[in-house]
Motif scaffolding. Structure first.
Motif, PDB file in Angstrom:
ATOM      1  N   ASP A 140       0.803  -1.222   0.000  1.00 49.77           N
ATOM      2  CA  ASP A 140       0.000   0.000   0.000  1.00 49.77           C
ATOM      3  C   ASP A 140       0.837   1.275   0.000  1.00 49.77           C
ATOM      4  OD1 ASP A 140       0.919   0.064   2.625  1.00 49.77           O
ATOM      5  OD2 ASP A 140      -1.064   0.201   3.546  1.00 49.77           O
ATOM      6  N   LEU A 141       2.162   1.153   0.191  1.00 49.33           N
ATOM      7  CA  LEU A 141       2.965   2.372   0.228  1.00 49.33           C
ATOM      8  C   LEU A 141       3.962   2.510  -0.923  1.00 49.33           C
ATOM      9  CD1 LEU A 141       5.960   1.421   1.246  1.00 49.33           C
ATOM     10  CD2 LEU A 141       5.007   1.715   3.521  1.00 49.33           C
ATOM     11  N   VAL A 142       4.071   1.505  -1.808  1.00 52.19           N
ATOM     12  CA  VAL A 142       5.118   1.593  -2.831  1.00 52.19           C
ATOM     13  C   VAL A 142       4.928   2.792  -3.751  1.00 52.19           C
ATOM     14  CG1 VAL A 142       5.734  -0.848  -2.808  1.00 52.19           C
ATOM     15  CG2 VAL A 142       3.908  -0.066  -4.318  1.00 52.19           C
ATOM     16  N   ASP A 143       3.688   3.166  -4.051  1.00 51.16           N
ATOM     17  CA  ASP A 143       3.466   4.316  -4.930  1.00 51.16           C
ATOM     18  C   ASP A 143       3.400   5.623  -4.144  1.00 51.16           C
ATOM     19  OD1 ASP A 143       1.059   3.534  -3.752  1.00 51.16           O
ATOM     20  OD2 ASP A 143      -0.164   4.175  -5.451  1.00 51.16           O
ATOM     21  N   LEU A 144       3.579   5.556  -2.830  1.00 51.97           N
ATOM     22  CA  LEU A 144       3.585   6.758  -2.004  1.00 51.97           C
ATOM     23  C   LEU A 144       4.991   7.172  -1.593  1.00 51.97           C
ATOM     24  CD1 LEU A 144       0.570   5.928   0.353  1.00 51.97           C
ATOM     25  CD2 LEU A 144       0.567   7.365  -1.709  1.00 51.97           C
ATOM     26  N   LEU A 145       5.982   6.326  -1.810  1.00 54.53           N
ATOM     27  CA  LEU A 145       7.365   6.716  -1.555  1.00 54.53           C
ATOM     28  C   LEU A 145       7.736   7.881  -2.464  1.00 54.53           C
ATOM     29  CD1 LEU A 145       9.043   3.178  -1.380  1.00 54.53           C
ATOM     30  CD2 LEU A 145       8.499   4.682   0.550  1.00 54.53           C
ATOM     31  N   ASP A 146       8.607   8.749  -1.991  1.00 52.95           N
ATOM     32  CA  ASP A 146       9.062   9.884  -2.804  1.00 52.95           C
ATOM     33  C   ASP A 146      10.204   9.413  -3.690  1.00 52.95           C
ATOM     34  OD1 ASP A 146      10.033  12.221  -3.899  1.00 52.95           O
ATOM     35  OD2 ASP A 146       9.727  13.396  -2.071  1.00 52.95           O
ATOM     36  N   TRP A 147       9.846   8.892  -4.851  1.00 52.54           N
ATOM     37  CA  TRP A 147      10.838   8.298  -5.735  1.00 52.54           C
ATOM     38  C   TRP A 147      11.804   9.338  -6.287  1.00 52.54           C
ATOM     39  CZ3 TRP A 147      11.644   3.249  -5.758  1.00 52.54           C
ATOM     40  CH2 TRP A 147      10.627   2.417  -5.274  1.00 52.54           C
ATOM     41  N   ASP A 148      11.356  10.585  -6.463  1.00 48.99           N
ATOM     42  CA  ASP A 148      12.257  11.636  -6.928  1.00 48.99           C
ATOM     43  C   ASP A 148      13.341  11.916  -5.882  1.00 48.99           C
ATOM     44  OD1 ASP A 148      11.008  12.052  -9.389  1.00 48.99           O
ATOM     45  OD2 ASP A 148       9.568  13.464  -8.527  1.00 48.99           O
ATOM     46  N   ALA A 149      12.926  12.007  -4.609  1.00 53.15           N
ATOM     47  CA  ALA A 149      13.909  12.241  -3.544  1.00 53.15           C
ATOM     48  C   ALA A 149      14.874  11.074  -3.429  1.00 53.15           C
ATOM     49  CB  ALA A 149      13.193  12.480  -2.215  1.00 53.15           C
TER      50      ALA A 149
END
Length: 385
Positions: A140-149
């Motif tokens: 439930d959190l993989v698409d909520l991580l700040d991938w840009d950061a």
């Protein structure tokens, strides 16, 4: 090296008796443009062209603890308290995050868990993030991580297995960061049997790291029985078994984890092992998989799905972890693997210590590994390069 300034506030938590870093105040480390270690990765999930290995983890470095999936309560929290203090006795600094509550299926709202994990991974003062254990719904959190950061940050070790595979996999395939599939915090104090290495050893230098079949089948001590256990409960003996060849000596980049959790990522930007394999086609892949608890027919379906998603297109061999997962009345766990993957014509090594039957043989996603099965020789050598 140029960094953006980072500050982490720490306060005492009376419940766990350990320090907790503040959340939402950490800025990412930024690599100087053009540095070779900062392979380009965009927010859409472009696969990095090279593996980025975190700096070595050494005594004196900081390990951050957070629960991206299940938190800790009752005897489990007592175990985690012990493990935190055990790490400190080994010379590490340890900070514990806000997301540790064990009263629900996860340790907190997905947005909060994602923010805390991102902050810890981007903090230059943190060398490693070590969750207490897996859980059920880290997806439930993989698409909520700040991938840009994360893409702008220097890599940090992320360690664990089980539901943590849901996060380890995209961190490696999307960012090119090496991640470590090995003991979670609750298991780290257990003594390492002969032939295997503790995950801290693999995180401490580039290798080569040589591990061999331990011959041991073990089990955990229940937290209620002994929350301070440091030696496995031995329950039997077993060894690696090779299917599809008389002997084996093969090299490739390691990638893999828990079947039940990763199968849900296949076909999404967070489980694109096919593209990762294409990027590393010159070296090929060693794909490792382990079943946590699902019965054989379910595992069979999941493995077919991974095959259809191209996970084995660049594989040179497949490594299967020892499992206590239930048999189907008409299919064993081994038959499930062979039904789905036997048609690939690849050598398959069964019963390796990489999953939910301890002890644990740590594997670094992205490491270059050589797997050898020849007579009495059963070993895997990992190099972090």
């Amino acid at each position: 090296m140029t960094y953006v300034e980072t500050r982490v506030l720490v306060r005492r938590d009376p419940g766990l008796g350990v320090s907790r870093p503040g959340v939402g105040i950490t800025r990412p480390r930024v690599c100087v443009s053009g540095e070779s270690r900062c392979a380009a990765v965009d927010a859409a999930g472009m696969v990095a062209a090279m593996i980025r290995f975190p700096a070595p983890l050494l005594p004196g470095d900081t390990i951050a603890v957070t629960s991206p999936s299940a938190g800790a309560s009752g005897p489990g929290a007592e175990r985690i308290d012990f493990c935190v203090e055990w790490l400190r006795l080994q010379g590490y600094e340890v900070v514990v995050g806000e997301c540790m509550d064990g009263s629900g299926i996860t340790s907190g709202p997905a947005e909060q868990r994602a923010a805390e994990l991102t902050a810890m991974l981007c903090d230059p003062d943190v060398r490693c993030v070590l969750p207490p254990w897996g859980g059920e719904t880290a997806i439930d959190l993989v698409d909520l991580l700040d991938w840009d950061a994360l893409a702008a940050a220097e890599p940090t070790w992320l360690v664990g297995y089980s539901d943590l595979s849901t996060i380890l996999l995209p961190i490696t395939t999307r960012l090119g960061w090496a991640t470590l599939h090995g003991d979670n915090l609750a298991d780290t104090p257990y003594a390492t049997p002969g032939g295997l290495l503790p995950w801290t050893r693999l995180a401490s230098d580039t290798g080569p790291h040589v591990q061999r079949d331990s011959g041991l089948i073990a089990d955990w001590w229940r937290f209620e029985e002994d929350p301070k256990a440091t030696h496995w409960r031995q329950v039997g003996e077993g060894g690696w078994r090779l299917h599809g060849a008389d002997s084996l000596n093969v090299s490739g980049r390691l990638i893999g984890g828990c079947i039940e959790t990763m199968a849900n990522l296949a076909g999404t930007p967070y489980g694109d092992v096919a593209s990762f394999g294409s990027t590393h086609a010159s070296e090929g892949l060693l794909v490792y998989l382990e079943a946590a608890e699902d019965e054989a027919a379910t595992i069979c379906r999941n493995l077919h799905g991974l095959r259809l998603a191209g996970w084995f297109d660049q594989a040179k061999a497949i490594v299967i972890g020892r499992t206590n997962g239930a048999e189907n009345p008409k299919m064993t766990q081994e038959q499930a693997v062979l039904d789905a993957l036997g048609r690939l014509g690849l050598p398959i090594v069964f019963d390796v210590e990489i999953g939910h039957v301890p002890p644990h043989l740590p594997l670094v996603n992205g490491a270059l590994a050589t797997l050898t099965i020849d007579g009495e020789q059963r070993q895997i050598v990992q190099e972090l390069r």
